[in-house]
Motif scaffolding. Structure first.
Motif, PDB file in Angstrom:
ATOM      1  N   THR A  12       0.829  -1.202   0.000  1.00 49.16           N
ATOM      2  CA  THR A  12       0.000   0.000   0.000  1.00 49.16           C
ATOM      3  C   THR A  12       0.864   1.254   0.000  1.00 49.16           C
ATOM      4  O   THR A  12       1.724   1.395   0.846  1.00 49.16           O
ATOM      5  CB  THR A  12      -0.890   0.016   1.265  1.00 49.16           C
ATOM      6  OG1 THR A  12      -1.630  -1.190   1.312  1.00 49.16           O
ATOM      7  CG2 THR A  12      -1.825   1.193   1.268  1.00 49.16           C
ATOM      8  N   LYS A  13       0.619   2.134  -0.928  1.00 48.05           N
ATOM      9  CA  LYS A  13       1.387   3.383  -0.998  1.00 48.05           C
ATOM     10  C   LYS A  13       0.597   4.543  -0.398  1.00 48.05           C
ATOM     11  O   LYS A  13       0.655   5.664  -0.860  1.00 48.05           O
ATOM     12  CB  LYS A  13       1.759   3.698  -2.445  1.00 48.05           C
ATOM     13  CG  LYS A  13       2.593   2.618  -3.088  1.00 48.05           C
ATOM     14  CD  LYS A  13       3.967   3.080  -3.378  1.00 48.05           C
ATOM     15  CE  LYS A  13       4.724   1.933  -4.029  1.00 48.05           C
ATOM     16  NZ  LYS A  13       6.052   2.193  -4.318  1.00 48.05           N
ATOM     17  N   ASP A  14      -0.114   4.251   0.668  1.00 52.68           N
ATOM     18  CA  ASP A  14      -0.961   5.235   1.329  1.00 52.68           C
ATOM     19  C   ASP A  14      -0.110   6.115   2.258  1.00 52.68           C
ATOM     20  O   ASP A  14       0.468   5.614   3.218  1.00 52.68           O
ATOM     21  CB  ASP A  14      -2.039   4.501   2.120  1.00 52.68           C
ATOM     22  CG  ASP A  14      -2.992   5.421   2.851  1.00 52.68           C
ATOM     23  OD1 ASP A  14      -2.822   6.654   2.797  1.00 52.68           O
ATOM     24  OD2 ASP A  14      -3.917   4.890   3.485  1.00 52.68           O
ATOM     25  N   PRO A  15      -0.019   7.428   1.997  1.00 52.62           N
ATOM     26  CA  PRO A  15       0.799   8.311   2.841  1.00 52.62           C
ATOM     27  C   PRO A  15       0.353   8.334   4.301  1.00 52.62           C
ATOM     28  O   PRO A  15       1.161   8.530   5.202  1.00 52.62           O
ATOM     29  CB  PRO A  15       0.646   9.694   2.209  1.00 52.62           C
ATOM     30  CG  PRO A  15      -0.019   9.501   0.903  1.00 52.62           C
ATOM     31  CD  PRO A  15      -0.643   8.136   0.897  1.00 52.62           C
ATOM     32  N   SER A  16      -0.934   8.098   4.542  1.00 54.04           N
ATOM     33  CA  SER A  16      -1.412   8.112   5.923  1.00 54.04           C
ATOM     34  C   SER A  16      -0.869   6.920   6.710  1.00 54.04           C
ATOM     35  O   SER A  16      -0.724   6.994   7.926  1.00 54.04           O
ATOM     36  CB  SER A  16      -2.941   8.134   5.974  1.00 54.04           C
ATOM     37  OG  SER A  16      -3.474   6.921   5.508  1.00 54.04           O
ATOM     38  N   LEU A  17      -0.543   5.842   6.022  1.00 49.03           N
ATOM     39  CA  LEU A  17       0.043   4.674   6.683  1.00 49.03           C
ATOM     40  C   LEU A  17       1.408   5.030   7.257  1.00 49.03           C
ATOM     41  O   LEU A  17       1.724   4.711   8.406  1.00 49.03           O
ATOM     42  CB  LEU A  17       0.168   3.506   5.699  1.00 49.03           C
ATOM     43  CG  LEU A  17       0.806   2.238   6.228  1.00 49.03           C
ATOM     44  CD1 LEU A  17       0.001   1.639   7.373  1.00 49.03           C
ATOM     45  CD2 LEU A  17       0.943   1.219   5.106  1.00 49.03           C
ATOM     46  N   MET A  18       2.220   5.718   6.473  1.00 48.97           N
ATOM     47  CA  MET A  18       3.543   6.144   6.945  1.00 48.97           C
ATOM     48  C   MET A  18       3.393   7.129   8.102  1.00 48.97           C
ATOM     49  O   MET A  18       4.113   7.043   9.094  1.00 48.97           O
ATOM     50  CB  MET A  18       4.345   6.773   5.803  1.00 48.97           C
ATOM     51  CG  MET A  18       5.750   7.137   6.183  1.00 48.97           C
ATOM     52  SD  MET A  18       6.691   5.674   6.700  1.00 48.97           S
ATOM     53  CE  MET A  18       8.329   6.290   6.575  1.00 48.97           C
ATOM     54  N   ALA A  19       2.461   8.039   7.987  1.00 42.64           N
ATOM     55  CA  ALA A  19       2.247   9.029   9.054  1.00 42.64           C
ATOM     56  C   ALA A  19       1.833   8.337  10.348  1.00 42.64           C
ATOM     57  O   ALA A  19       2.359   8.642  11.424  1.00 42.64           O
ATOM     58  CB  ALA A  19       1.189  10.038   8.633  1.00 42.64           C
ATOM     59  N   LYS A  20       0.917   7.385  10.251  1.00 43.16           N
ATOM     60  CA  LYS A  20       0.467   6.649  11.432  1.00 43.16           C
ATOM     61  C   LYS A  20       1.621   5.824  11.996  1.00 43.16           C
ATOM     62  O   LYS A  20       1.824   5.760  13.208  1.00 43.16           O
ATOM     63  CB  LYS A  20      -0.713   5.740  11.064  1.00 43.16           C
ATOM     64  CG  LYS A  20      -1.428   5.185  12.235  1.00 43.16           C
ATOM     65  CD  LYS A  20      -2.137   6.290  12.977  1.00 43.16           C
ATOM     66  CE  LYS A  20      -3.229   5.747  13.843  1.00 43.16           C
ATOM     67  NZ  LYS A  20      -3.785   6.756  14.714  1.00 43.16           N
TER      68      LYS A  20
END
Length: 128
Positions: A90-98
Motif C-alpha cells: 500500500t502506498k498510502d501516505p497516511s500509513l507512513m504518518a500513522k
C-alpha cells in the motif's frame, strides 16, 4: 565482526511464502540470525521473551496487523526500542504518518529486492 554477523531479526508475516521470500532476501544480504512468526500475537509473545534487534513485519495481517504490533511493542518497556520496518504493498501516505506516530523506523514497499531490503535496513541500523 560486522553487524550482519550478529544482528537478530524477526520476520512477521501471515503468509508462509512471504516469510520464505524475506528469509531468502535477508540471507542474500548476509543476515543469518532470523526468527519468523506467522502472526502479530505470536511475535509479541516471542519478542518479550527473547528480544531481537530488528522486526520486519507485514502490515496487512489478520488479527493484529503490523501497525498494532508496532504500537504494542512501543508500550513494552523492555522491547520499546526494537527497530521496526513495516512491509506493505500500500502506498498510502497516511500509513507512513500513522507508523511514524507509533515510532516506525522505516517502510519497505512490495515488491522489493534484496538490494532495496538492504538499503532499508541500513537506513535503520547502519552499514551491514
Amino acid at each position: 565482526m560486522s553487524l550482519k554477523d550478529h544482528i537478530r531479526v524477526m520476520v512477521v508475516d501471515d503468509m508462509s511464502a512471504s516469510r520464505g521470500l524475506m528469509e531468502q532476501a535477508l540471507e542474500q544480504v548476509g543476515i543469518r540470525t532470523v526468527v519468523t512468526c506467522n502472526s502479530g500475537d505470536e511475535a509479541l509473545r516471542q519478542i518479550v521473551g527473547q528480544p531481537v534487534h530488528l522486526v520486519i513485519s507485514d502490515y496487512n495481517m489478520p488479527g493484529m496487523d503490523g501497525l498494532t504490533l508496532l504500537k504494542k511493542l512501543r508500550e513494552h518497556k523492555q522491547v520499546m526500542r526494537v527497530a521496526f520496518i513495516m512491509v506493505t504493498g500500500t502506498k498510502d501516505p497516511s500509513l507512513m504518518a500513522k507508523g511514524r506516530e507509533f515510532g516506525l523506523n522505516n517502510l519497505l514497499f512490495k515488491p522489493y529486492t534484496s538490494a532495496s531490503l538492504k538499503t532499508c535496513i541500513e537506513q535503520v541500523v547502519g552499514p551491514l
